[in-house]
Each structure stands twice: as structure tokens, then as C-alpha cells.
Design a protein around this motif. Structure first.
Motif, PDB file in Angstrom:
ATOM      1  N   ASP A  48      51.240 -37.957-117.842  1.00  0.00           N
ATOM      2  CA  ASP A  48      52.509 -37.610-117.204  1.00  0.00           C
ATOM      3  C   ASP A  48      52.572 -38.315-115.849  1.00  0.00           C
ATOM      4  O   ASP A  48      51.864 -37.934-114.914  1.00  0.00           O
ATOM      5  N   PRO A  49      53.398 -39.346-115.683  1.00  0.00           N
ATOM      6  CA  PRO A  49      53.426 -40.099-114.423  1.00  0.00           C
ATOM      7  C   PRO A  49      53.974 -39.284-113.252  1.00  0.00           C
ATOM      8  O   PRO A  49      53.654 -39.581-112.097  1.00  0.00           O
ATOM      9  N   LEU A  50      54.788 -38.255-113.536  1.00  0.00           N
ATOM     10  CA  LEU A  50      55.317 -37.419-112.457  1.00  0.00           C
ATOM     11  C   LEU A  50      54.205 -36.589-111.826  1.00  0.00           C
ATOM     12  O   LEU A  50      54.155 -36.407-110.606  1.00  0.00           O
ATOM     13  N   LYS A  51      53.303 -36.097-112.667  1.00  0.00           N
ATOM     14  CA  LYS A  51      52.195 -35.271-112.185  1.00  0.00           C
ATOM     15  C   LYS A  51      51.307 -36.042-111.213  1.00  0.00           C
ATOM     16  O   LYS A  51      50.773 -35.467-110.243  1.00  0.00           O
ATOM     17  N   TYR A  52      51.160 -37.342-111.444  1.00  0.00           N
ATOM     18  CA  TYR A  52      50.255 -38.151-110.624  1.00  0.00           C
ATOM     19  C   TYR A  52      51.001 -39.106-109.689  1.00  0.00           C
ATOM     20  O   TYR A  52      50.396 -40.010-109.114  1.00  0.00           O
TER      21      TYR A  52
END
Length: 554
Positions: free
Chosen positions: A352-356
Motif C-alpha cells: 500500500d503506497p499510501l501507508k508508506y
């Protein structure tokens, strides 16, 4: 680069490449010549045989040389086709074509009768003059005014024997002659280094009497005056090189995208289908997505659509979907592709790119147009199944693995040169280990960096010779192999854009990865990882006691 620079220094306006049986170097050659203001003439010294499919009936290495030059775009296409066919269907010791195939694909090509290894000179040397005339007549019928009898003089006795016969044949049959010189190195003083390289290639020693070697030291880039001195009675043939050069005009197009087309089901528009798949993925992975996630997805899809990469996303989604629905372990994703939220919703990646807080622009940036590149890992033992699926879907001849070239790095080339010069292993090993373990270090840099190595170079005559020869050879290609991960998928038949070869039965490009990208072809990374195979095997073992075990729970 050195060839093109030397040609410019000598006042040449054109230069031809005719590697034996392959077209590996034509793009690098094209760029090097253009950089020096030299017209590049793209060709190949083909291996030609009576019948390409005679291997099962005869164990002889039956082939001769024949020079083919691309006169125009049609000729370049035919040259790539012939080179590909020579590997795929004609390989036997060498990649071979025959006269029948050449006749079918001779349009746009200029043909020269070749060096001493050509059929016509060989028949003359064997006293079979009529057969030489027979071949010459056939080639004249095929190529008309674009067939030339080649005259060479490198100081080899056999050349002196056949030159009068070649001149007479040309006069009697009304065929123009052209004076040429084989180039195996740039300058005359490179002859020793080339001889050492030949020994490395054939695994022989320099001081062996009975080994393959060049018969002269004349295979360098010669000036007009040097050529005229070697062929004083053939000024017209020497001038004919200009006539041939003027006939040749091939332009290589870079940056023209040749992406394959993905066909969405039920007649759906590809843009709509991509959005549908992403929305389904969002409902599954992020059912309570906030406005930031919705905005990010919309931004990504708008960039993908604007940059023309919708088909690319769908192609990657499709083969990963195939792998996952057929029990083939797929990696979670790595590299810049993990920054794409759309890829996460498509199950191309599992991050999940939003999480990182990963930036999509690291993967695709509308301000810097470049090909996207998803790095995908598969189970090592089942990777080929995915490649086979892609090949079947996009058509035979549209999918191939990618060649890579191993080069002669500093330490390796020192060991190779020392071996063929019979330098004792202990001395060679000591010399090689003095080269610092620095990535891509050159021998010149190593000598300046290491005082002990510099002292050896200055004080030990044998070590100096090893290092001098090694410096001439370092960086040259040593061997070809198949790239561990690279696969190219094309919207047009690959052989119309890049010549092909065959490696262990797998269709492989003759151009490396960076060249393919410059030519606008889609390169994918299908890396086989043993770690994924271990995980898959572990999952199989666990299921024996727990049938409900899920692979994605690992």
C-alpha cells in the motif's frame, strides 16, 4: 567509438559494419558513427550454405561468407529477417542462410562477394572456376547492379592467387569490382592484442604453432593511400566504395513506441476496463477508502491515460492474474512500481503506497516521459509458464527474452591475458588481486590507485606486457547470454524491429535491454526467484495437514 573516431580522422564520410553472422553491434555502431558525422552503413557478413537444413545429413561445417549491406529501410528489414532466420532455423555451428532464402529476401540489399572465405574465391582456389562463375551469375541475377566482386589484399598468398581470376570474372560478366579491407582492430599496433583475444576465445596459447591466427597484420582501418598502395591497379574499385556508400541510406527511429495492444473483454474500452479493475480492487483492499485515496487513484489513472500506458498496466495485470490463478507464486513487488496505488489495487503489487508515503512520480512522471517498468518476481521453477502464456496471447514472434553481454572486466581480463601468455598462475593471481575491488574500476585507475601494482607495471617487463595488452582489451564483450529477467513484448513482429537469435531453444533478441527501450519496445522483468519456489513448496507441505491453508497467508 574508436572505429568511428579513426574514420573521421582519416577523412572518411562513411563506414560499414559487417560482423560475422550477427547484428549485435549495429545500433551502437549507428550511434557512434552519427556522433562523428560519419554515415553508418549497416550490414552483416552472412554465413551462406547450399541448404540450411542439411545438418542431419552431413556433419561438415558447410558454409561460406557473403557480405550484405542494407541499402534502404526495406533492406534493413530484410537484413534483420535473414539474421533471425539464420539463428532460428539455420543454425549449425554457425547461423546460416542459403541462396534460396536470400533470393526471397534480397530487396533493398547490396551484395559483395566477400573475402577469401566467400564461395567465389573458394571455388577459384579449389580450381572449380565454373562453379565460381555459376555463383556469380546467380548473385548478379538476384541483385543486378547491386552485386559487386570484392577485391582484397592483406598480403596473403591466396589473395594474390585469386585476384586475377576475380578481375577477369568481373570483366567477363559485367560486374563492378569494389576494393575493401577487413577490419578486426583500429590501428596496426592493435594486431598483437587482437591475436591475444583470439587465443582467449579459442582457449589456446599465443606460442602454440598449430592454432587459429590471422595470416597478416593488415586488418586495421586503412587510409585511401594505404589502400591504393595495396591495390595499385584497382583505383576504380577503390572509388566504387563511394558509389556503394551513396546508395545506402538507412535511418533508425528511436523513441517510437511499439507497445502491444491489450483487448478488453466484452468490447469494453481499455480505459474503462482499467478503471473497473482498479475500483474492484479498491473495494476488496480498501473498502473504506477516504478522499485522499480516491484522489490519488484518480490522479494516477489520469496520468496513465494521458501518457498512453493503459495497455501496459493491463498487460502486466493480465499475466500476474494468470500466474496467481494458476498457483504460481508471485512476489509482492519491488522497485518504483510499488509507488503506484493503481498497481496495488490491481494486485500487481502487494504494498500500500499510501501507508508508506511512496511517491507515484518515482514510477511515472508526466514531466519526464520514460517507459514504466514493473519488476515482477515469479517462482523459479514455473516462471517459464508465465512467459509461455504471454507468448501465446500476443503471438509467436512478438515475445522474446533479451540478450546480455558479459564484458572483460579488469581482474578477469588480466587473468585471461596472463593465461594465454603462459604467465605462471601464482604470478597472474598475485597481479589480479592487486587490482582494488571497486565496481567498474579500470586498469588505468587501478595502477594509479595501488602503489604495488604501479611498481610492478614500471619494473617488471612481463607484468607490463600483460597489463598493456589487458588495457587494450578491457571492456570488450566476452560472451553473450540470456538476461536473467528481461522479456520484450512487441505490438509488431519483433524481427521487423530487432534481429533475433535462439538460446537453448528460447527466442532471444540480438540487442540488449537498453537498446530495446531506445527502440520503443516494451521490456518486462520476469525474474525467477528460488525463495518463491521454497515458499510455494512449503505451502504444498502445509496443505497436506491443513487443506484450508492459503498461500497469501505466508
Amino acid at each position: 567509438r574508436e572505429l568511428a573516431a579513426r574514420a573521421k580522422e582519416l577523412g572518411f564520410d562513411s563506414l560499414a559494419i559487417t560482423d560475422h553472422g550477427v547484428m549485435y553491434g549495429v545500433i551502437d555502431f549507428y550511434r557512434a558513427c552519427k556522433a562523428e558525422g560519419i554515415k553508418p552503413i549497416l550490414g552483416m557478413e552472412a554465413y551462406i550454405t547450399k541448404g540450411r537444413y542439411d545438418a542431419s545429413e552431413s556433419r561438415e561445417r558447410d558454409y561460406a561468407h557473403l557480405i550484405l549491406l542494407a541499402k534502404n529501410q526495406v533492406g534493413y528489414q530484410n537484413l534483420m529477417y535473414l539474421s533471425s532466420e539464420a539463428f532460428i532455423h539455420g543454425f549449425y555451428y554457425k547461423p546460416r542462410i542459403d541462396y534460396d532464402l536470400l533470393e526471397q529476401h534480397c530487396e533493398g540489399l547490396i551484395c559483395l562477394s566477400a573475402c577469401l572465405a566467400g564461395d567465389i574465391p573458394q571455388f577459384f582456389l579449389r580450381g572449380e572456376d565454373e562453379r565460381a562463375y555459376e555463383i556469380a551469375r546467380r548473385l548478379k541475377r538476384m541483385f543486378g547492379e547491386d552485386f559487386y566482386i570484392e577485391l582484397q589484399n592483406h598480403g596473403i598468398a591466396e589473395q594474390q592467387q585469386v585476384l586475377p581470376k576475380l578481375r577477369r570474372l568481373a570483366k567477363e560478366l559485367g560486374i563492378r569490382t569494389v576494393a575493401t579491407n577487413d577490419i578486426h582492430y583500429v590501428n596496426r599496433d592493435d594486431a598483437e592484442a587482437q591475436d591475444v583475444l583470439l587465443c582467449i576465445q579459442t582457449q589456446r596459447f599465443v606460442d602454440e604453432a598449430d592454432r587459429m591466427r590471422m595470416d597478416a597484420e593488415e586488418f586495421y582501418v586503412k587510409s585511401y593511400d594505404e589502400m591504393l598502395a595495396m591495390l595499385p591497379d584497382d583505383a576504380d574499385a577503390l572509388d566504387c566504395t563511394n558509389e556503394i556508400a551513396e546508395k545506402c541510406d538507412v535511418t533508425i527511429e528511436f523513441g517510437v513506441r511499439r507497445l502491444p495492444h491489450f483487448t478488453a473483454p466484452d468490447g469494453m474500452d481499455n480505459d474503462q476496463y482499467l478503471r473497473k479493475l482498479c475500483n474492484e480492487g479498491m473495494q476488496r483492499k480498501m473498502p473504506h477508502a477516504d478522499q485522499a485515496a480516491l484522489d490519488r487513484l484518480e490522479y494516477e489513472l489520469s496520468v496513465v491515460e494521458r501518457m498512453g500506458f493503459v495497455d501496459y498496466y493491463l498487460i502486466v495485470w493480465d499475466f500476474i492474474h494468470y500466474a496467481k490463478t494458476h498457483g504460481i507464486m508471485v512476489g509482492p513487488g519491488r522497485g518504483s512500481g510499488a509507488a503506484s496505488l493503481a498497481a496495488y489495487f490491481l494486485d500487481i503489487t502487494d504494498v500500500d503506497p499510501l501507508k508508506y508515503n511512496l511517491l507515484f512520480e518515482r514510477f511515472l512522471n508526466p514531466e519526464r516521459v520514460s517507459m514504466p517498468d514493473f519488476d515482477v518476481d515469479f517462482c523459479y521453477e514455473r516462471r517459464q509458464e508465465v512467459i509461455d502464456y504471454v507468448s501465446e496471447k500476443y503471438g509467436e514472434g512478438h515475445v522474446a527474452q533479451i540478450i546480455t553481454f558479459g564484458t572483460m572486466a579488469a581482474r578477469a581480463v588480466v587473468r585471461d591475458v596472463a593465461r594465454v601468455l603462459r604467465v605462471p598462475y601464482a604470478d597472474a593471481d598475485r597481479l589480479a588481486k592487486l587490482i582494488p575491488s571497486v565496481l567498474k574500476i579500470t586498469l588505468h585507475e587501478a595502477i594509479q590507485m595501488n602503489a604495488e601494482l604501479k611498481a610492478l607495471y614500471e619494473e617488471d617487463e612481463t607484468m607490463q606486457k600483460v597489463l598493456d595488452l589487458s588495457m587494450k582489451l578491457e571492456g570488450l564483450p566476452r560472451h553473450s547470454s540470456t538476461h536473467a529477467a528481461g522479456v520484450v513484448i512487441s505490438g509488431v513482429p519483433l524481427a521487423t524491429v530487432v534481429p533475433l537469435t535462439s538460446n537453448d531453444g528460447a527466442l532471444t533478441t540480438q540487442f540488449p535491454m537498453t537498446t530495446l527501450e531506445e527502440l520503443g519496445l516494451l521490456k518486462m522483468d520476469f525474474l525467477g526467484l528460488r525463495n518463491l519456489t521454497v515458499l510455494e513448496d512449503a505451502a504444498v507441505l502445509v496443505r497436506k495437514t491443513d487443506p484450508g491453508f492459503r498461500v497469501d497467508a505466508i
